[in-house]
Write an enzyme that holds these catalytic residues in place. Structure first.
Site, PDB file in Angstrom:
ATOM      1  N   PRO A  16       0.823  -1.175  -0.088  1.00 15.08           N
ATOM      2  CA  PRO A  16      -0.011   0.157  -0.003  1.00 15.08           C
ATOM      3  C   PRO A  16       0.864   1.414  -0.105  1.00 15.08           C
ATOM      4  CG  PRO A  16      -0.230  -1.129   2.065  1.00 15.08           C
ATOM      5  CD  PRO A  16       0.532  -1.996   1.209  1.00 15.08           C
ATOM      6  N   ASN A  17       0.397   2.258  -0.689  1.00 14.87           N
ATOM      7  CA  ASN A  17       0.685   3.611  -0.943  1.00 14.87           C
ATOM      8  C   ASN A  17       2.093   3.691  -1.632  1.00 14.87           C
ATOM      9  OD1 ASN A  17      -1.320   4.955   0.758  1.00 14.87           O
ATOM     10  ND2 ASN A  17      -0.320   3.760   2.354  1.00 14.87           N
ATOM     11  N   ARG A  24       5.135  11.166  -2.480  1.00 11.46           N
ATOM     12  CA  ARG A  24       4.732  10.605  -1.078  1.00 11.46           C
ATOM     13  C   ARG A  24       5.953  10.889  -0.075  1.00 11.46           C
ATOM     14  NH1 ARG A  24       4.810   4.520   1.125  1.00 11.46           N
ATOM     15  NH2 ARG A  24       3.941   5.318   3.442  1.00 11.46           N
ATOM     16  N   TYR A  29      11.243   8.672   1.250  1.00 10.79           N
ATOM     17  CA  TYR A  29      11.217   7.701   0.178  1.00 10.79           C
ATOM     18  C   TYR A  29      11.795   8.093  -1.086  1.00 10.79           C
ATOM     19  CZ  TYR A  29       7.817   5.720   3.492  1.00 10.79           C
ATOM     20  OH  TYR A  29       7.424   5.120   4.766  1.00 10.79           O
ATOM     21  N   ASN A  80       8.303  -5.654  -0.970  1.00  9.89           N
ATOM     22  CA  ASN A  80       8.097  -4.377  -0.146  1.00  9.89           C
ATOM     23  C   ASN A  80       6.685  -4.349   0.080  1.00  9.89           C
ATOM     24  OD1 ASN A  80       7.854  -2.040   1.102  1.00  9.89           O
ATOM     25  ND2 ASN A  80       9.148  -0.688  -0.348  1.00  9.89           N
ATOM     26  N   ALA A  83       3.334  -0.614   4.606  1.00  8.95           N
ATOM     27  CA  ALA A  83       2.607  -0.837   5.939  1.00  8.95           C
ATOM     28  C   ALA A  83       2.404  -2.368   6.137  1.00  8.95           C
ATOM     29  CB  ALA A  83       1.527   0.130   6.320  1.00  8.95           C
ATOM     30  N   HIS A  86       3.907  -4.607   8.821  1.00  6.01           N
ATOM     31  CA  HIS A  86       4.375  -4.374  10.444  1.00  6.01           C
ATOM     32  C   HIS A  86       2.962  -5.175  10.941  1.00  6.01           C
ATOM     33  CE1 HIS A  86       7.409  -1.679   9.271  1.00  6.01           C
ATOM     34  NE2 HIS A  86       6.591  -0.880   8.497  1.00  6.01           N
ATOM     35  N   ASP A  93       1.978 -15.875   6.313  1.00  7.92           N
ATOM     36  CA  ASP A  93       1.366 -16.990   6.180  1.00  7.92           C
ATOM     37  C   ASP A  93       1.489 -17.587   4.745  1.00  7.92           C
ATOM     38  OD1 ASP A  93       0.810 -17.384   8.784  1.00  7.92           O
ATOM     39  OD2 ASP A  93      -1.276 -17.448   8.657  1.00  7.92           O
ATOM     40  N   GLU A 104      12.968  -9.368   1.135  1.00  8.47           N
ATOM     41  CA  GLU A 104      12.121  -8.253   1.664  1.00  8.47           C
ATOM     42  C   GLU A 104      12.961  -6.842   1.365  1.00  8.47           C
ATOM     43  OE1 GLU A 104      11.370  -8.482   5.830  1.00  8.47           O
ATOM     44  OE2 GLU A 104      10.319  -6.434   6.114  1.00  8.47           O
ATOM     45  N   HIS A 106      13.042  -2.389   1.726  1.00  7.94           N
ATOM     46  CA  HIS A 106      12.374  -1.285   2.275  1.00  7.94           C
ATOM     47  C   HIS A 106      13.316  -0.125   1.790  1.00  7.94           C
ATOM     48  CE1 HIS A 106       9.358  -3.259   4.618  1.00  7.94           C
ATOM     49  NE2 HIS A 106      10.393  -4.151   5.012  1.00  7.94           N
ATOM     50  N   LEU A 107      12.519   0.792   1.259  1.00  3.39           N
ATOM     51  CA  LEU A 107      13.332   2.099   0.778  1.00  3.39           C
ATOM     52  C   LEU A 107      14.129   2.796   1.960  1.00  3.39           C
ATOM     53  CD1 LEU A 107      10.317   2.814  -1.120  1.00  3.39           C
ATOM     54  CD2 LEU A 107      12.532   2.977  -2.319  1.00  3.39           C
ATOM     55  N   SER A 108      13.211   3.051   2.898  1.00  2.00           N
ATOM     56  CA  SER A 108      13.651   3.693   4.343  1.00  2.00           C
ATOM     57  C   SER A 108      14.257   2.730   5.279  1.00  2.00           C
ATOM     58  CB  SER A 108      12.607   4.340   5.053  1.00  2.00           C
ATOM     59  OG  SER A 108      11.648   3.668   5.423  1.00  2.00           O
ATOM     60  N   ARG A 113      13.480   4.600  12.458  1.00  2.00           N
ATOM     61  CA  ARG A 113      12.094   5.292  12.379  1.00  2.00           C
ATOM     62  C   ARG A 113      11.206   4.916  13.494  1.00  2.00           C
ATOM     63  NH1 ARG A 113       9.543   4.976   6.600  1.00  2.00           N
ATOM     64  NH2 ARG A 113       8.299   6.567   7.739  1.00  2.00           N
ATOM     65  N   ARG A 117       7.457   0.572  13.289  1.00  3.41           N
ATOM     66  CA  ARG A 117       8.285   0.091  12.195  1.00  3.41           C
ATOM     67  C   ARG A 117       9.259  -0.949  12.326  1.00  3.41           C
ATOM     68  NH1 ARG A 117       5.771   3.477   8.238  1.00  3.41           N
ATOM     69  NH2 ARG A 117       5.370   5.588   8.930  1.00  3.41           N
TER      70      ARG A 117
HETATM   71  C1  DQA Z   1       8.240   1.169   3.809  1.00  3.52           C
HETATM   72  C2  DQA Z   1       8.538   1.187   5.103  1.00  3.52           C
HETATM   73  C3  DQA Z   1       7.049   1.196   5.612  1.00  3.52           C
HETATM   74  O1  DQA Z   1       7.138   1.334   7.214  1.00  3.52           O
HETATM   75  C4  DQA Z   1       6.028   2.267   5.228  1.00  3.52           C
HETATM   76  O2  DQA Z   1       4.668   1.887   5.830  1.00  3.52           O
HETATM   77  C5  DQA Z   1       6.162   2.077   3.768  1.00  3.52           C
HETATM   78  C6  DQA Z   1       7.061   2.075   3.006  1.00  3.52           C
HETATM   79  C7  DQA Z   1       9.530   1.432   3.095  1.00  3.52           C
HETATM   80  O3  DQA Z   1       9.775   1.125   1.709  1.00  3.52           O
HETATM   81  O4  DQA Z   1      10.368   2.265   3.652  1.00  3.52           O
HETATM   82  O5  DQA Z   1       4.944   2.104   3.058  1.00  3.52           O
HETATM   83  O6  DQA Z   1       8.008  -0.046   3.282  1.00  3.52           O
END
Ligand code: DQA
Length: 154
Positions: A16-17, A24, A29, A80, A83, A86, A93, A104, A106-108, A113, A117
């Site tokens: 998501p997002n 964003r 990011y 990725n 959210a 978490h 599963d 896995e 994650h950009l950040s 943080r 997270r």
């Molecule tokens: C994220 C980190 C997550 O905590 C956050 O909810 C995201 C982006 C990252 O790529 O840094 O949506 O997955």
């Protein structure tokens, strides 16, 4: 005539997002869009003789369905989960059913943080984790997958 060897597919799944990347919170990011990341990942995969199937969804169930599809269609999964990382036992599963490598991303740097997270439901079922390198993390993940598929990495 022998059939040409099939290119191994990597499923690159985004939660998501992440469709809003570039707009964003660019200070966190970056300014690279998800479409750009998709192109960069495909290009990098090609250098390893691999191909990518790139998806994004804001819906947990749709991500579960792509993971289930990966069971028979993918040689590896890069995820990725945004959210859902978490919160989602459903993604945990689904990923546990895979026998292929799972990376896995994650950009950040999620560990630098907020505390909420720091917990990932994906990490325990991932082969490895790449955090904090921005869009470059996806390329590192493609390289890692390529090494794993060649049997070069642990
Ligand atoms: C994220 C980190 C997550 O905590 C956050 O909810 C995201 C982006 C990252 O790529 O840094 O949506 O997955």
């Amino acid at each position: 005539m022998p059939k040409p060897a099939k290119t191994l597919r990597i499923y690159v799944l985004n939660g998501p997002n992440l469709n809003l990347l570039g707009l964003r919170e660019p200070d966190i990011y970056g300014r690279t869009t998800l479409a750009d990341i998709g192109k960069m990942a495909a290009k990098r995969a090609k250098t390893h003789g691999l191909s990518t199937v790139f998806h994004q969804s804001n819906h947990e169930g749709e991500l579960v369905e792509w993971i289930q599809e990966a069971r028979t269609k993918a040689a590896a999964v890069i995820i990725n989960a945004g959210a859902y990382t978490h919160t989602s036992v459903a993604l945990h599963d689904a990923l546990r059913t895979l026998i292929c490598p799972v990376v896995e991303v994650h950009l950040s740097n999620t560990f630098a943080r907020e505390k909420f997270r720091h917990k990932s439901h994906i990490s325990p079922v991932a082969t490895g984790v790449i955090v904090g390198f921005g869009a470059e993390g996806y390329l590192l993940a493609v390289d890692a997958v390529a090494s794993l598929l060649k049997g070069a990495a642990p």
